[in-house]
Design a protein around this motif. Sequence first.
Motif, PDB file in Angstrom:
ATOM      1  N   PRO A 161      -8.496  -5.641 -11.212  1.00 30.41           N
ATOM      2  CA  PRO A 161      -9.131  -4.628 -10.353  1.00 30.41           C
ATOM      3  C   PRO A 161      -8.150  -3.851  -9.493  1.00 30.41           C
ATOM      4  CG  PRO A 161      -9.555  -6.858  -9.550  1.00 30.41           C
ATOM      5  CD  PRO A 161      -8.954  -6.993 -10.901  1.00 30.41           C
ATOM      6  N   ARG A 162      -6.931  -4.383  -9.284  1.00 30.33           N
ATOM      7  CA  ARG A 162      -5.937  -3.686  -8.459  1.00 30.33           C
ATOM      8  C   ARG A 162      -4.715  -3.258  -9.272  1.00 30.33           C
ATOM      9  NH1 ARG A 162      -4.389  -6.892  -3.315  1.00 30.33           N
ATOM     10  NH2 ARG A 162      -4.654  -8.744  -4.631  1.00 30.33           N
ATOM     11  N   GLY A 163      -4.925  -3.025 -10.559  1.00 27.10           N
ATOM     12  CA  GLY A 163      -3.841  -2.507 -11.383  1.00 27.10           C
ATOM     13  C   GLY A 163      -3.214  -3.542 -12.291  1.00 27.10           C
ATOM     14  N   ARG A 165       2.291   1.651  -3.412  1.00 27.86           N
ATOM     15  CA  ARG A 165       1.245   2.056  -4.349  1.00 27.86           C
ATOM     16  C   ARG A 165       0.929   3.544  -4.195  1.00 27.86           C
ATOM     17  NH1 ARG A 165      -1.885  -2.324  -3.932  1.00 27.86           N
ATOM     18  NH2 ARG A 165      -2.843  -1.525  -2.032  1.00 27.86           N
ATOM     19  N   SER A 169       1.702  -5.896  -5.151  1.00 25.76           N
ATOM     20  CA  SER A 169       2.034  -7.045  -4.296  1.00 25.76           C
ATOM     21  C   SER A 169       3.372  -7.647  -4.706  1.00 25.76           C
ATOM     22  CB  SER A 169       0.927  -8.099  -4.388  1.00 25.76           C
ATOM     23  OG  SER A 169      -0.307  -7.588  -3.915  1.00 25.76           O
ATOM     24  N   ARG A 208      -4.537  -5.887 -17.128  1.00 22.46           N
ATOM     25  CA  ARG A 208      -4.908  -5.177 -15.913  1.00 22.46           C
ATOM     26  C   ARG A 208      -6.053  -5.879 -15.207  1.00 22.46           C
ATOM     27  NH1 ARG A 208      -2.187  -0.533 -15.866  1.00 22.46           N
ATOM     28  NH2 ARG A 208      -3.279   0.140 -13.998  1.00 22.46           N
ATOM     29  N   SER A 263       0.827  -1.203   0.000  1.00 21.61           N
ATOM     30  CA  SER A 263       0.000   0.000   0.000  1.00 21.61           C
ATOM     31  C   SER A 263       0.859   1.250   0.000  1.00 21.61           C
ATOM     32  CB  SER A 263      -0.924  -0.003   1.229  1.00 21.61           C
ATOM     33  OG  SER A 263      -1.825  -1.087   1.177  1.00 21.61           O
ATOM     34  N   PRO A 314      -1.208  -8.682  -8.689  1.00 23.17           N
ATOM     35  CA  PRO A 314      -1.148  -7.229  -8.859  1.00 23.17           C
ATOM     36  C   PRO A 314       0.279  -6.720  -8.666  1.00 23.17           C
ATOM     37  CG  PRO A 314      -3.063  -7.824  -7.560  1.00 23.17           C
ATOM     38  CD  PRO A 314      -2.248  -9.078  -7.740  1.00 23.17           C
ATOM     39  N   TRP A 317      -1.213  -6.497 -13.947  1.00 31.96           N
ATOM     40  CA  TRP A 317      -0.786  -7.831 -13.539  1.00 31.96           C
ATOM     41  C   TRP A 317       0.721  -7.956 -13.723  1.00 31.96           C
ATOM     42  CZ3 TRP A 317      -3.997 -10.469 -10.747  1.00 31.96           C
ATOM     43  CH2 TRP A 317      -5.365 -10.449 -10.993  1.00 31.96           C
TER      44      TRP A 317
END
Length: 333
Positions: free
Chosen positions: A310-312, A8, A285, A308, A5, A282, A314
């Motif tokens: 839902p969290r950006g 990000r 991560s 891509r 986080s 993602p 791949w």
Amino acid sequence: MSRASRARRIAAAAAYGGGGLGLIVSACWGLLLGEAKLARRWVGPPSSTPPVGDGMYGTGDRQPLTLGLIGDSSAAGLGVQEAWETPGALLAFGLATTSARPVRLVTAAVVGARSTDLLAQIEKIRPHRPDVVVVMIGANDVTSRTRPSDAVDHLGRAVRRLKAEGTEVVVCTCPDLGSVEPIAQPLRLVARIWSRQLAAAQTIAVVESGGRTVSLGDVLGPEFAARPKELFSEDRFHPSAAGYAAAVGVTLPSVCAALGLWPEEADAVTDRRLFHADGATPVASAAARAAGRPGSEVSGGAVDGSERGPRGRWAFLRRRRPRPIPDPVPADR
């Protein structure tokens, strides 16, 4: 807040504007800056300029590959005495051996450079039309007043500029400054945390921009701390010839993979824990994991045909086996 986080948020600040300094206590930043100045005073200015390793490596009649190297003193090879000991020469010779093609090395790295200097360095190597560019950057961003989001923004721009011209890009992310002895505790621990935080944010920006990263954090961390006389040069700040060889050993496989010289999965272990069934995750991560794992590579991936989720973006997190690098033999210097 998790490491992913935090990384990000820095990357988002770089992409959309914003300081990113909310993640850093300004008082601690000032202390780190002060310790960095004391460390540099203890170490002293560089006693010499890096040797120049530019030239042709390898032999053969095939069209030469061109390898560009940009970044800071680690890319320039400060700390070694001979041109063939520089990371550029080691990478060029290793690439020539793997590809069975001559490799032309072009270096524009500058001692003391920060991410803000990368675009100017790219302009110097552009006339040579490099097939792949290796970037080593980040340490000076941490030890100066450069905001993390600004450093990441400039790095992302550099990667996009190179990719737009058809050049593959491999970025060696910020090394672990917690291994530098002249930085006193407890700020050495703070430096380690901030180094890894910047490395993770760099990874997100690079992969989002189409490049791939290799984490040098632990390669230049615990191993260097355990063998400082062997892996650090005389200034106790920069790697020795053996130290650069260790870094190049984990970088070369990713450079070869970027150029398609061997399959992506050859000699690599994809970390599939908590990831999608095909190994993608993602990018934030993957970046957080890579920042604390030696020699980890992060590159873009796809799930069900989409780059891509839902969290950006791949991404794939891989660990490639380090390659021993023999002493380079220039073909034409």
